[in-house]
Design an enzyme around this catalytic site. Structure first.
Site, short mmCIF file in Angstrom:
data_model
loop_
_atom_site.label_atom_id
_atom_site.label_comp_id
_atom_site.label_asym_id
_atom_site.label_seq_id
_atom_site.Cartn_x
_atom_site.Cartn_y
_atom_site.Cartn_z
N GLU A 196 61.38 58.73 -54.21
CA GLU A 196 61.49 58.14 -55.55
C GLU A 196 60.35 58.64 -56.44
O GLU A 196 60.57 59.00 -57.61
CB GLU A 196 61.47 56.61 -55.45
CG GLU A 196 62.75 56.09 -54.78
CD GLU A 196 62.78 54.60 -54.55
OE1 GLU A 196 63.88 54.06 -54.37
OE2 GLU A 196 61.71 53.95 -54.52
N TYR A 204 61.89 56.35 -48.64
CA TYR A 204 62.31 55.87 -49.97
C TYR A 204 61.24 56.15 -51.03
O TYR A 204 61.52 56.71 -52.08
CB TYR A 204 62.46 54.35 -49.95
CG TYR A 204 63.66 53.75 -49.29
CD1 TYR A 204 64.75 53.32 -50.04
CD2 TYR A 204 63.67 53.53 -47.92
CE1 TYR A 204 65.83 52.70 -49.44
CE2 TYR A 204 64.75 52.91 -47.31
CZ TYR A 204 65.84 52.49 -48.07
OH TYR A 204 66.90 51.87 -47.47
N LYS A 241 58.95 50.31 -60.10
CA LYS A 241 59.48 51.63 -59.68
C LYS A 241 60.74 51.98 -60.44
O LYS A 241 60.91 53.09 -60.93
CB LYS A 241 59.72 51.59 -58.17
CG LYS A 241 60.35 52.81 -57.55
CD LYS A 241 61.84 52.85 -57.61
CE LYS A 241 62.58 51.66 -57.11
NZ LYS A 241 62.54 51.43 -55.69
N GLU A 260 86.24 56.92 -59.58
CA GLU A 260 87.65 57.03 -59.16
C GLU A 260 87.79 57.99 -57.99
O GLU A 260 88.79 57.95 -57.26
CB GLU A 260 88.55 57.45 -60.33
CG GLU A 260 88.33 58.85 -60.83
CD GLU A 260 89.24 59.20 -62.02
OE1 GLU A 260 90.45 58.91 -61.96
OE2 GLU A 260 88.74 59.77 -63.00
N CYS A 287 57.73 43.55 -54.43
CA CYS A 287 58.89 43.97 -55.21
C CYS A 287 58.64 43.86 -56.71
O CYS A 287 58.88 44.79 -57.47
CB CYS A 287 60.11 43.13 -54.82
SG CYS A 287 61.59 43.56 -55.73
N CYS A 323 59.93 47.51 -56.14
CA CYS A 323 61.26 47.71 -56.73
C CYS A 323 61.28 47.70 -58.25
O CYS A 323 61.83 48.61 -58.88
CB CYS A 323 62.23 46.62 -56.27
SG CYS A 323 61.89 45.87 -54.69
N HIS A 326 90.06 55.82 -64.89
CA HIS A 326 89.95 57.18 -65.40
C HIS A 326 89.39 57.19 -66.81
O HIS A 326 89.78 56.36 -67.61
CB HIS A 326 91.34 57.82 -65.37
CG HIS A 326 91.29 59.28 -65.65
ND1 HIS A 326 90.73 60.19 -64.78
CD2 HIS A 326 91.72 60.00 -66.73
CE1 HIS A 326 90.82 61.42 -65.29
NE2 HIS A 326 91.41 61.32 -66.47
P1 NDP Z 1 59.61 54.75 -44.91
O1 NDP Z 1 59.40 54.04 -43.64
O2 NDP Z 1 60.95 54.72 -45.58
O3 NDP Z 1 59.22 56.28 -44.74
C1 NDP Z 1 57.97 56.66 -44.26
C2 NDP Z 1 57.88 58.17 -44.33
O4 NDP Z 1 56.57 58.58 -44.02
C3 NDP Z 1 58.82 58.84 -43.34
O5 NDP Z 1 59.31 59.99 -43.95
C4 NDP Z 1 57.88 59.16 -42.18
O6 NDP Z 1 58.27 60.28 -41.47
C5 NDP Z 1 56.61 59.47 -42.92
N1 NDP Z 1 55.42 59.22 -42.10
C6 NDP Z 1 55.14 58.13 -41.35
N2 NDP Z 1 53.95 58.25 -40.76
C7 NDP Z 1 53.46 59.45 -41.13
C8 NDP Z 1 52.26 60.14 -40.84
N3 NDP Z 1 51.34 59.63 -40.03
N4 NDP Z 1 52.09 61.36 -41.38
C9 NDP Z 1 53.03 61.90 -42.18
N5 NDP Z 1 54.17 61.28 -42.50
C10 NDP Z 1 54.39 60.07 -41.98
O7 NDP Z 1 58.46 54.21 -45.83
P2 NDP Z 1 58.22 54.11 -47.39
O8 NDP Z 1 56.75 54.06 -47.50
O9 NDP Z 1 58.96 55.16 -48.15
O10 NDP Z 1 58.89 52.72 -47.75
C11 NDP Z 1 58.53 51.53 -47.02
C12 NDP Z 1 59.70 50.59 -46.94
O11 NDP Z 1 59.91 50.00 -48.19
C13 NDP Z 1 61.01 51.25 -46.55
O12 NDP Z 1 61.22 51.16 -45.17
C14 NDP Z 1 62.02 50.50 -47.31
O13 NDP Z 1 62.62 49.52 -46.47
C15 NDP Z 1 61.29 49.81 -48.42
N6 NDP Z 1 61.66 50.39 -49.70
C16 NDP Z 1 62.93 50.28 -50.17
C17 NDP Z 1 63.27 50.84 -51.38
C18 NDP Z 1 64.66 50.74 -51.90
O14 NDP Z 1 65.46 49.97 -51.36
N7 NDP Z 1 65.02 51.53 -52.92
C19 NDP Z 1 62.30 51.55 -52.19
C20 NDP Z 1 61.01 51.63 -51.60
C21 NDP Z 1 60.71 51.06 -50.40
P3 NDP Z 1 59.34 60.22 -40.26
O15 NDP Z 1 60.68 60.09 -40.90
O16 NDP Z 1 59.14 61.54 -39.61
O17 NDP Z 1 58.95 59.07 -39.41
#
Ligand code: NDP
Length: 450
Positions: free
Chosen positions: A181, A177, A51, A440, A43, A48, A435
């Site tokens: 982002e 996420y 980012k 709101e 983080c 976090c 307002h």
């Molecule tokens: P996520 O788990 O959110 O998303 C992973 C993405 O990658 C999904 O869209 C998934 O597709 C895709 N994916 C997975 N495997 C493959 C593959 N083999 N080939 C192609 N695409 C693939 O992961 P992130 O890396 O974005 O973030 C990790 C974690 O970090 C999150 O789960 C979150 O909890 C945390 N995080 C939170 C944030 C916040 O609160 N603002 C910011 C950043 C991270 P599909 O949907 O089809 O499975």
């Protein structure tokens, strides 16, 4: 006092580990925390915090444009990536120091090095072995990049914060996420940005209206969003990466960033030898009190791969310390956990999506408002805001709130409290708005859309 060197040995100096370690130390427990990389974990160092700083940086591009409608002449602008990275690094170093001092001041012992389990009460750091009555694994997660021809050319969120140069053309792969982002960050900073997601619509698991709305807004801002699109190979050519998609289409770019999820970081911990149970994803399996199947070993945070959010890891660290060292429990309430995606514009959410609510409750009443915020009547910015409430008709309880718009997380945080308290739609309606604000709208949505 036990015969062990420590009462609690925490492996991992990230959000959850530091919180648990310093709270336990503050209660007079003899605590050690081992960290092999950077204090504060993902983080603070590669997640976090940096980012969000980058997200602010990207958003200035629009704010300069917006200012003109209010009479400001902002003149020509240039962006200097090394300045952003250097200033970010300085801030992160400051935070690293704060985390270290939090532990020092609480009386915890910090070891800088890789820790592994020798037995159920012994941790090895470097050549030294330390015994502990209890061991807490809080090692977090690590970016996952699938293997395919040329996957070694892709970077992950671990590297993106330290790029020497801002690339001109970027491909971001993934639909979670981090991908969303960073597509917004690169696009805002002026890179030609493509985001490829393998499914039909990114941010799977979020409310469909919010996902669709965000996709439209991102496209309006210039992100080339490609859904049902996955990479087949990446080839490094003289002056660019040549990406071939599974459809056969190709793309030239200067950077490929993969954000395809994170895996629990358990490598080299020695869990297998001790028989600590992990699941199919490699996550440590724990009970309601974060205890693994080995009595003296506990785990919290992303390494358990449940709700992978910093505030959840912090809450778990606190709950564990209460459970172990205080006279009553303070369990984590996992209901109505709000979260935000720091996309451009932001998306934030709490409670059930419409689809989930349809499965959990009976009939629903859906309220939705899309509008142009007052600011943009003069700025000329065509960004729109979405707010949506999902209401359980039988109880009138608001069970989902979803927003796409500026500072969505700031407004959803407050709604999360109301929703945890069981607020009904009637209560929303009887609340006076502020307002003129966008917020709101939450208390003035009168006509259901379905
Ligand atoms: P996520 O788990 O959110 O998303 C992973 C993405 O990658 C999904 O869209 C998934 O597709 C895709 N994916 C997975 N495997 C493959 C593959 N083999 N080939 C192609 N695409 C693939 O992961 P992130 O890396 O974005 O973030 C990790 C974690 O970090 C999150 O789960 C979150 O909890 C945390 N995080 C939170 C944030 C916040 O609160 N603002 C910011 C950043 C991270 P599909 O949907 O089809 O499975």
């Amino acid at each position: 006092m036990s015969d062990y060197d420590f009462d609690l040995f925490v492996i991992g100096g990230g959000s959850g580990g530091v919180r648990a370690g310093r709270m336990a130390a503050a209660l007079g427990k003899r605590v050690a925390v081992a960290e092999e990389r950077y204090m504060g974990g993902t983080c603070v160092n590669v997640g976090c915090v940096p980012k969000k700083l980058f997200s602010y940086a990207a958003h200035y591009a629009e704010e300069f444009d917006d200012a003109a409608g209010f009479g400001w002449n902002v003149g020509p602008r240039t962006f200097d990536w090394p300045t952003l990275v250097a200033n970010k690094n300085k801030e992160i170093e400051r935070l690293n120091g704060i985390y270290q001092r939090l532990l020092d001041n609480a009386g915890a012992t910090v070891f800088h090095g890789h820790a592994s389990l020798v037995d159920a009460h012994t941790v090895k750091v470097g050549d030294a072995q330390h015994t502990a009555e209890r061991i807490l694994v809080a090692t977090g997660g690590w970016p996952f990049v699938p293997e395919f021809p040329g996957s070694e050319h892709a970077i992950s969120s671990n590297e993106v914060f330290f790029l020497e140069r801002l690339p001109e053309r970027v491909l971001v792969v993934g639909g979670g996420y981090i991908a969303v982002e960073f597509a917004g960050i690169f696009n805002g900073l002026g890179c030609t940005t493509t985001q490829a997601y393998r499914g039909p619509l990114f941010l799977r698991g979020f409310d469909d209206d919010a996902r669709t709305f965000l996709a439209d807004e991102m496209r309006k801002k210039g992100v080339d969003l490609r859904f049902d699109c996955d990479v087949a190979s990446i080839e490094k050519r003289v002056d660019a990466y040549h990406v071939t998609f599974q459809s056969g289409e190709t793309l030239e770019c200067d950077l490929v960033m993969y954000a395809t999820g994170r895996k629990p970081l358990v490598d080299g911990l020695g869990l297998d030898a001790l028989g600590v149970e992990t699941n199919w994803a490699g996550a440590i399996v724990v009970d309601d009190n974060y205890r693994t199947n080995v009595d003296s070993i506990y785990a919290i945070g992303d390494v358990t791969d449940r709700v992978n959010l910093t505030p959840v890891a912090l809450a778990e660290g606190m709950a564990l310390v209460w459970h172990l060292y205080r006279d009553h429990e303070r369990p984590v309430d996992y209901d109505y956990i709000p979260s935000a995606v720091f996309s451009q514009p932001n998306l934030a959410t709490v409670g059930y999506t419409e689809a989930e609510a349809g499965e959990h409750f009976g009939e629903l009443v859906i309220y939705r408002s899309t509008f142009t915020p007052l600011k943009h009547t003069l700025s000329g910015n065509d960004e729109k805001t979405l707010m949506k409430l999902v209401v359980d008709k039988a109880s009138d309880r608001v069970v989902g709130a979803h927003m796409v718009g500026p500072d969505a997380g700031e407004t959803i945080q407050g709604l999360a409290i109301a929703m945890k308290a069981g607020a009904t739609k009637a209560l929303f309606d009887s609340t006076i708005g502020i307002h003129p604000t966008s917020a709101e709208e939450w208390v003035t949505m009168r006509e259901p859309v379905r």
